[in-house]
Design a protein around this motif. Structure first.
Motif, PDB file in Angstrom:
ATOM      1  N   ARG A  18      66.103  66.396  45.161  1.00 30.39           N
ATOM      2  CA  ARG A  18      65.615  65.487  46.195  1.00 30.39           C
ATOM      3  C   ARG A  18      66.087  65.965  47.555  1.00 30.39           C
ATOM      4  O   ARG A  18      66.990  66.803  47.650  1.00 30.39           O
ATOM      5  N   PRO A  19      65.520  65.411  48.651  1.00 28.44           N
ATOM      6  CA  PRO A  19      66.050  65.737  49.980  1.00 28.44           C
ATOM      7  C   PRO A  19      67.431  65.130  50.177  1.00 28.44           C
ATOM      8  O   PRO A  19      67.748  64.081  49.616  1.00 28.44           O
ATOM      9  N   LEU A  20      68.246  65.786  50.966  1.00 22.23           N
ATOM     10  CA  LEU A  20      69.541  65.216  51.315  1.00 22.23           C
ATOM     11  C   LEU A  20      69.359  63.968  52.165  1.00 22.23           C
ATOM     12  O   LEU A  20      68.439  63.886  52.983  1.00 22.23           O
ATOM     13  N   HIS A  21      70.222  62.974  51.972  1.00 20.36           N
ATOM     14  CA  HIS A  21      70.240  61.814  52.847  1.00 20.36           C
ATOM     15  C   HIS A  21      71.058  62.138  54.093  1.00 20.36           C
ATOM     16  O   HIS A  21      71.871  63.068  54.096  1.00 20.36           O
ATOM     17  N   LEU A  22      70.855  61.347  55.119  1.00 22.88           N
ATOM     18  CA  LEU A  22      71.544  61.590  56.386  1.00 22.88           C
ATOM     19  C   LEU A  22      73.056  61.628  56.216  1.00 22.88           C
ATOM     20  O   LEU A  22      73.735  62.508  56.759  1.00 22.88           O
ATOM     21  N   ASN A  23      73.603  60.684  55.430  1.00 22.15           N
ATOM     22  CA  ASN A  23      75.058  60.627  55.284  1.00 22.15           C
ATOM     23  C   ASN A  23      75.606  61.699  54.342  1.00 22.15           C
ATOM     24  O   ASN A  23      76.815  61.734  54.077  1.00 22.15           O
ATOM     25  N   GLU A  24      74.725  62.591  53.864  1.00 25.10           N
ATOM     26  CA  GLU A  24      75.159  63.729  53.062  1.00 25.10           C
ATOM     27  C   GLU A  24      75.100  65.035  53.850  1.00 25.10           C
ATOM     28  O   GLU A  24      75.542  66.069  53.350  1.00 25.10           O
ATOM     29  N   ARG A  25      74.553  64.968  55.070  1.00 25.69           N
ATOM     30  CA  ARG A  25      74.397  66.174  55.880  1.00 25.69           C
ATOM     31  C   ARG A  25      75.766  66.731  56.260  1.00 25.69           C
ATOM     32  O   ARG A  25      76.709  65.984  56.528  1.00 25.69           O
ATOM     33  N   GLU A  26      75.854  68.043  56.312  1.00 24.59           N
ATOM     34  CA  GLU A  26      77.142  68.701  56.523  1.00 24.59           C
ATOM     35  C   GLU A  26      77.789  68.297  57.838  1.00 24.59           C
ATOM     36  O   GLU A  26      79.005  68.044  57.891  1.00 24.59           O
ATOM     37  N   TYR A  27      77.013  68.200  58.919  1.00 19.65           N
ATOM     38  CA  TYR A  27      77.625  67.878  60.208  1.00 19.65           C
ATOM     39  C   TYR A  27      78.176  66.452  60.223  1.00 19.65           C
ATOM     40  O   TYR A  27      79.175  66.178  60.915  1.00 19.65           O
ATOM     41  N   VAL A  28      77.531  65.526  59.477  1.00 19.15           N
ATOM     42  CA  VAL A  28      78.040  64.151  59.395  1.00 19.15           C
ATOM     43  C   VAL A  28      79.372  64.127  58.647  1.00 19.15           C
ATOM     44  O   VAL A  28      80.350  63.510  59.102  1.00 19.15           O
ATOM     45  N   ILE A  29      79.411  64.798  57.511  1.00 21.18           N
ATOM     46  CA  ILE A  29      80.650  64.844  56.724  1.00 21.18           C
ATOM     47  C   ILE A  29      81.767  65.528  57.513  1.00 21.18           C
ATOM     48  O   ILE A  29      82.907  65.047  57.551  1.00 21.18           O
ATOM     49  N   ASP A  30      81.437  66.630  58.180  1.00 22.88           N
ATOM     50  CA  ASP A  30      82.448  67.337  58.964  1.00 22.88           C
ATOM     51  C   ASP A  30      82.982  66.468  60.103  1.00 22.88           C
ATOM     52  O   ASP A  30      84.186  66.488  60.404  1.00 22.88           O
ATOM     53  N   ALA A  31      82.095  65.693  60.743  1.00 20.56           N
ATOM     54  CA  ALA A  31      82.532  64.810  61.837  1.00 20.56           C
ATOM     55  C   ALA A  31      83.423  63.693  61.317  1.00 20.56           C
ATOM     56  O   ALA A  31      84.407  63.319  61.968  1.00 20.56           O
ATOM     57  N   LEU A  32      83.091  63.154  60.149  1.00 26.47           N
ATOM     58  CA  LEU A  32      83.934  62.119  59.547  1.00 26.47           C
ATOM     59  C   LEU A  32      85.313  62.676  59.185  1.00 26.47           C
ATOM     60  O   LEU A  32      86.345  62.027  59.408  1.00 26.47           O
TER      61      LEU A  32
END
Length: 317
Positions: A18-32
């Motif tokens: 499936r497509p990645l969800h927004l909260n699975e995107r690498e830049y989101v995880i890295d920012a968190l």
């Protein structure tokens, strides 16, 4: 079986499904990770070698938690599973997960509405609500529609724009009004600045004679055609016009033109805010935060065992 993968391996496995969800995107995880000093563990649970559950666990040491309130946890379950298979797979997943961690908190996405496996595995469940607006239906409560027409004729200008010091400051004021802890506000502001250059981050603002009157911060999941409101605020009581409704009307139309299907208004629990969002003719949706404590689970198990033994002894007399 639950496996822990590298980021690259996890993404490759998920993108085959499936497509990645927004909260699975690498830049989101890295920012968190950078903002809240957490680590990320990438899990996939498979049934007969087919991945059916994915989870990015954020936390530290033996604790999983959701570091920021306006993201659901990156938790996914294959929606094609039958009811018995769903219950069995989620139960097995939770047993393996809680064997690895002492404390677990998961903010379940809207797609997960069956929380029985969590209850069966000694999780506590808290029920929350949000409103979701279908962008194919441009309809509002009659009073809201009237206010939009009335406010639109008073010279307000709505536009989409990048994050700047003015709209950020206005939105941050809301967190102070809501009595968020100062440390939490600092963390949220730092996170927003980290992701503000991305296409999936957008602001919608309302001006009058060049002065910023109201502003909204949104995250945009282009692949899944869902937008999420993060913050929304306006200048204090001197603005009596219904600029919030006008701004919603503007970004609903803009998002629809850009191909989005719906907007999660992210919240429906506060009475005053719920009333406003309901007048947008949005649909009320429940969502859940599930929590597990190994210590509490052990104590509960101990007392259940004592209770069982006591009943057995009483039955003999």
């Amino acid at each position: 079986m639950l496996v822990n993968l590298s980021r690259k391996e996890w993404v490759e496995a998920i993108e085959r499904l499936r497509p990645l969800h927004l909260n699975e995107r690498e830049y989101v995880i890295d920012a968190l990770i950078a903002t809240f000093k957490v680590s990320a563990t990438y899990f996939i649970y498979s049934d007969k070698e087919k991945p059916v559950i994915s989870f990015i666990a954020l936390g530290n040491k033996k604790k999983i938690f959701n570091p920021i309130h306006f993201f659901y946890s990156a938790f996914w379950v294959d929606e094609s599973l039958s009811d018995p298979k769903y219950a069995a797979c989620v139960s097995h997943f939770l047993k393996e997960l809680t064997a690895k961690f002492n404390n677990v908190e998961i903010r379940l996405p809207l797609s997960i509405n069956d929380v029985r496996p969590f209850l069966w595995n000694n999780f506590t469940v808290k029920n929350f609500y949000t409103y979701v607006k279908d962008l194919q239906e441009e309809s509002y409560h009659p009073s809201t529609a009237k206010n939009i027409r009335k406010t639109a004729n008073k010279g307000y200008e709505c536009k989409r724009e990048n994050l700047n010091e003015h709209n950020l400051a206005l939105n941050m004021q809301l967190l102070t009004v809501l009595q968020f802890f100062p440390k939490t506000i600092v963390g949220i502001e730092a996170f927003l600045k980290r992701v503000s250059s991305k296409d999936e981050f957008s602001c919608y603002s309302c001006y009058l004679n060049g002065e910023l009157i109201a502003s909204n911060i949104m995250f945009l999941d282009f692949q899944n055609k869902i937008a999420y409101t993060v913050l929304l605020n306006k200048l204090a009581d001197e603005i009596k016009d219904d600029v919030h409704s006008l701004l919603h009307h503007f970004f609903f139309r803009d998002l629809k033109e850009r191909g989005f299907a719906e907007v999660d208004l992210l919240g429906g629990d506060m009475q005053s805010i719920a009333a406003f969002k309901a007048r947008m003719n949005a649909s009320l949706k429940p969502h859940f935060v599930v929590s597990y404590s190994k210590k509490k689970s052990s104590i509960k198990g101990y007392f259940q065992k004592v209770k069982y033994i006591a009943k057995r002894l009483i039955s003999k007399f």
